[in-house]
Design an enzyme around this catalytic site. Structure first.
Site, mmCIF file in Angstrom:
data_model
loop_
_atom_site.group_PDB
_atom_site.id
_atom_site.type_symbol
_atom_site.label_atom_id
_atom_site.label_comp_id
_atom_site.label_asym_id
_atom_site.label_seq_id
_atom_site.Cartn_x
_atom_site.Cartn_y
_atom_site.Cartn_z
ATOM 1 N N GLU A 1 0.845 -1.207 0.000
ATOM 2 C CA GLU A 1 0.000 0.000 0.000
ATOM 3 C C GLU A 1 0.875 1.251 0.000
ATOM 4 O O GLU A 1 0.632 2.206 -0.751
ATOM 5 C CB GLU A 1 -0.914 -0.012 1.220
ATOM 6 C CG GLU A 1 -1.687 1.287 1.436
ATOM 7 C CD GLU A 1 -1.709 1.716 2.886
ATOM 8 O OE1 GLU A 1 -1.302 2.861 3.180
ATOM 9 O OE2 GLU A 1 -2.135 0.905 3.736
ATOM 10 N N GLU B 1 10.249 2.380 2.649
ATOM 11 C CA GLU B 1 8.909 2.249 3.216
ATOM 12 C C GLU B 1 8.875 1.336 4.440
ATOM 13 O O GLU B 1 7.987 1.463 5.280
ATOM 14 C CB GLU B 1 7.933 1.762 2.146
ATOM 15 C CG GLU B 1 7.704 2.771 1.037
ATOM 16 C CD GLU B 1 7.422 4.167 1.569
ATOM 17 O OE1 GLU B 1 6.516 4.308 2.420
ATOM 18 O OE2 GLU B 1 8.117 5.108 1.154
#
Length: 413
Positions: free
Chosen positions: A63, A138
């Site tokens: 995501e 991330e």
């Protein structure tokens, strides 16, 4: 396939159209001539339930990665920058157990601005950058989120529910993901797993798109067809959808609060009926605070200061708000009664639960039948006045996100 909806609400001035693109992507278009924003939300039926056991948090990581850039638009945070430079707005995403939702709201109604935003948005799902550098960056972001969220009672309660579920149950996992859970394999192996996850699950036939703007539906359909038909359609892929069974044995757990909260929470796993939604009647009755209600009785005894009831799925229309990421998935949902208790109420927790079950038994039969008829009349009146004022929708971004998520629960559009 294109289908325009006949309005059932005479006060609704919006136009609706459902479209299925050639690649299998289902789309809901909404034209609101009074809106001052352009909004889009896309949900894909892949969430944390599909994490590999050795890489828990992978769905959440992906995501994050998808927003960072694509081969067509490789600049970091391209969509976010585009929104900022063209009127401002918001970009958002969240990972649930059974689906993941991405969205943006652009403070502009110009067709060229919406087209540019949709193009950048679509390429996140067409040709995302999933290189090792992006993945590594991330992971650090997820670790930071995890460190911040683990000091909230709500997240700690969710994780307690996960850890205390039965061994081997699909709830028994760490859905958030952090540096530790995502470092169980090498960065090369993580990259391969991320690409495989994306290719397996991020297909047009597994996606639902909602676009809301003040352009005519013909224009919205043209823009969607122009930008989203290149999403991979994944023909022939068969996915096993896990069946949800009871996750817990009947037990009481004590969780030390880190926010000075004192609550008694009772949770049940219930089957889900998306058409009749019988649990909403029970929710309204248990939430009632008038004289003679459970809440009024327990407040009178000095045991509670408030009573909150929630149940999945989350709906922008119903007013139901779910506090747990485990609230609703694959034909099951959690029904939760949350008492905010006083010191005396905490001492009387067993008696409090006893009164709750007494009240539920009292509702069986004639009382429930009479209330269901009255509640149905009130809901029909509410529906007829739902769209009179735009102020009834506090956030068009959340409105679109709710519709995209609920898309999976609807039998037919």
């Amino acid at each position: 396939m294109t289908k325009s909806w006949n309005k059932r609400n005479s006060n609704d001035y919006r136009s609706y159209r459902s479209v299925t693109l050639e690649n299998g992507l289902s789309v809901l278009l909404i034209r609101d001539p009074e809106i001052a924003q352009s909004v889009a939300a896309l949900s894909v039926s892949a969430g944390s339930f599909f994490d590999p056991p050795s890489i828990q948090g992978l769905a959440h990581l992906i995501e994050h990665v998808l927003f960072r850039g694509s081969k067509a638009f490789p600049q970091l945070d391209e969509l976010n920058d585009y929104v900022s430079f063209n009127g401002g707005g918001e970009v958002n995403a969240h990972t649930e157990l059974d689906h993941t939702t991405f969205s943006f709201a652009l403070n502009s109604v110009k067709s060229e601005h919406l087209s540019g935003a949709l193009e950048r948005f679509a390429h996140q799902f067409i040709d995302p950058l999933m290189d090792k550098e992006t993945l590594g960056r991330e992971i650090i972001t997820l670790e930071s989120e995890f460190v911040n969220c683990k000091h909230t009672d709500a997240e700690r309660l969710d994780q307690l529910m996960a850890h205390t579920s039965k061994a081997g149950h699909i709830f028994n996992r760490f859905t958030w993901g952090n540096k530790k859970s995502l470092s169980q394999v090498s960065l090369d192996e993580l990259g391969e797993a991320a690409v495989k996850f994306f290719n397996d699950h991020y297909q047009a036939s597994s996606m639902k798109l909602v676009v809301l703007g003040n352009e005519h539906c013909d224009t919205l359909e043209r823009l969607v067809s122009q930008h989203f038909t290149l999403i991979h359609n994944g023909e022939g892929l068969k996915r096993e959808i896990p069946m949800i069974t009871q996750p817990w044995d009947p037990k009481m757990y004590t969780l030390e609060s880190v926010q000075s909260n004192e609550n008694v929470v009772i949770t049940w796993m219930l089957p889900r009926n998306n058409q009749k939604m019988p649990e909403t009647y029970l929710l309204r009755l248990l939430s009632n605070e008038s004289e003679g209600s459970l809440c009024s009785f327990l407040k009178g005894k000095g045991w509670i200061t408030s009573l909150n009831v929630d149940v999945g799925p989350v709906s922008g229309f119903s007013g139901i708000k779910s506090s747990s990421s485990y609230s609703s998935t694959y034909g099951s949902q959690l029904f939760r009664v949350d008492f905010e208790v006083t010191k005396e109420g905490l001492k009387q927790k067993y008696s409090l639960v006893h009164h709750l079950y007494q009240y539920i038994n009292l509702l069986r039969g004639k009382i429930m039948d009479e209330y269901m008829e009255e509640y149905g009349d009130l809901q029909r009146m509410k529906f007829q006045s739902l769209y009179i004022d735009q102020k009834l929708i506090s956030s068009f971004l959340q409105f679109a996100e709710s519709l995209a998520g609920l898309f999976f629960n609807l039998i037919s559009i």
